[in-house]
Enzyme design. Sequence first.
Site, PDB file in Angstrom:
ATOM      1  CD1 TRP A  80      -6.745  -2.181  10.359  1.00 39.17           C
ATOM      2  CD2 TRP A  80      -8.812  -2.660  11.048  1.00 39.17           C
ATOM      3  NE1 TRP A  80      -6.696  -3.363  11.060  1.00 39.17           N
ATOM      4  CE2 TRP A  80      -7.943  -3.674  11.490  1.00 39.17           C
ATOM      5  CE3 TRP A  80     -10.168  -2.746  11.362  1.00 39.17           C
ATOM      6  CZ2 TRP A  80      -8.375  -4.763  12.243  1.00 39.17           C
ATOM      7  CZ3 TRP A  80     -10.611  -3.841  12.108  1.00 39.17           C
ATOM      8  CH2 TRP A  80      -9.721  -4.828  12.534  1.00 39.17           C
TER       9      TRP A  80
ATOM     10  CG  ASP B  21      -7.071   3.776  12.736  1.00 41.96           C
ATOM     11  OD1 ASP B  21      -6.306   3.683  13.724  1.00 41.96           O
ATOM     12  OD2 ASP B  21      -7.774   2.830  12.338  1.00 41.96           O
TER      13      ASP B  21
ATOM     14  CE  LYS C 288      -4.278  -3.730  16.698  1.00 44.70           C
ATOM     15  NZ  LYS C 288      -5.018  -3.056  15.671  1.00 44.70           N
TER      16      LYS C 288
HETATM   17  C1  LIG Z   1      -6.412  -3.108  15.194  1.00 49.85           C
HETATM   18  C2  LIG Z   1      -6.829  -1.938  14.409  1.00 49.85           C
HETATM   19  C3  LIG Z   1      -8.151  -1.468  14.436  1.00 49.85           C
HETATM   20  C4  LIG Z   1      -9.250  -2.167  15.207  1.00 49.85           C
HETATM   21  O1  LIG Z   1      -9.091  -1.948  16.570  1.00 49.85           O
HETATM   22  P1  LIG Z   1     -10.175  -2.414  17.642  1.00 49.85           P
HETATM   23  O2  LIG Z   1      -9.604  -1.903  18.912  1.00 49.85           O
HETATM   24  O3  LIG Z   1     -10.272  -3.892  17.573  1.00 49.85           O
HETATM   25  O4  LIG Z   1     -11.469  -1.748  17.307  1.00 49.85           O
HETATM   26  C5  LIG Z   1      -8.435  -0.338  13.707  1.00 49.85           C
HETATM   27  N1  LIG Z   1      -7.501   0.311  13.000  1.00 49.85           N
HETATM   28  C6  LIG Z   1      -6.220  -0.116  12.955  1.00 49.85           C
HETATM   29  C7  LIG Z   1      -5.217   0.635  12.158  1.00 49.85           C
HETATM   30  C8  LIG Z   1      -5.853  -1.251  13.658  1.00 49.85           C
HETATM   31  O5  LIG Z   1      -4.574  -1.669  13.610  1.00 49.85           O
END
Ligand SMILES: *Cc1c(COP(=O)(O)O)cnc(C)c1O
Length: 359
Positions: A101, A171, A195
């Site tokens: 990511w 993030d 998540k």
């Molecule tokens: C799942 C995830 C993403 C991607 O998320 P989307 O909503 O599918 O764009 C990005 N960063 C992290 C840390 C994730 O766990």
Amino acid sequence: MTRVYNFSAGPAVLPEEVLRQASDEMLDYQNSGMSVMEMSHRSKTYDNIIKTAEADLRELANIPDNYKVLFLQGGAHLQFSMVPINLMKNGVADYIVTGQWAKKAYIEAQKYGTINKIASSEDKCFSYIPDCSDLNISKDADYVYICENNTIYGTKFHTLPNTKGKDLVSDMSSCFLSEPFDINKYGLVFAGVQKNVGPAGVQIVIIREDLIREDLPKWCPEMLKYKIHADNSSLYNTPPTYGIYICSLVFKWLKNLGGLNKMKEINEKKAKILYDFLDSSKLFKGTVEKSSRSLMNVPFITGDENLDKKFIEQAKDAGFVQLKGHRTVGGMRASIYNAMPIEGVIKLVEFMDKFEKAN
Ligand SMILES: *Cc1c(COP(=O)(O)O)cnc(C)c1O
């Protein structure tokens, strides 16, 4: 009805109480005669839902007034673009690449400026968090970027990088609200809620006010400006109304549980049960350096692909589902987010122990 133990990395398990309440309120939300899904986002009732959601989140995470809380769309992926577009004044940013990511964000940002990779753990398949205490931070960097919890690899920053005065962007998708965090240490954090907080489709951004700019490139779409969303309290256009409502129920659930300190205590207990088992097992082993282990995502392997497959199949039959590792890394991964009850982890470990003895 049978509910399974759902170890999905996302969209992921939600608290059963929240789903029950949503179910109770499905046809008639608090005597409005309609579902939240059917309600105008400009209505008084909905305004109360989104305002309460924000207030509860602010209370839970201790967010001061000089930070804006935004409920947006486009997934974490859109933040990979919005962050550089909105935050780069000098056109320079530093990225720490600790997983897929972070790497994706790093590559996307290159469309908008000079992006430096100042640290990486790719040399060892992202199985650790590099030492970030004295990195070569660019003099004119507009921000330093991290992915705080690496969902796929199961690592987490337990110490934030020393950004040498630069704003930190994080993030937090897969660790958001799993434990307390000090927002004052960040310029901006974002999290896709699927998540740990709600259904897919909602993106929470918490941004320090002085980072919200007006002087953006002419080509920048209105929808990609933090300013537009901040000025309109996340109601510039139709927000993901139902998703935000579910998040609001999860915030209440967290408050009733005792807040983020209590949540952390529970999460540590759950993770310890699983990690202790992995450390003592002769068959299963964790794939991550101990000091970098995530509380949320726990990858492990047997070392034999066929045995991994057999384990995943038998686990599924026994009611432990979505334990397959990310398609790019294989093996297993148990995501044990906030809503995974402790019994789920205890029973999974019992099952793993039984499997080990039988194989
Ligand atoms: C799942 C995830 C993403 C991607 O998320 P989307 O909503 O599918 O764009 C990005 N960063 C992290 C840390 C994730 O766990």
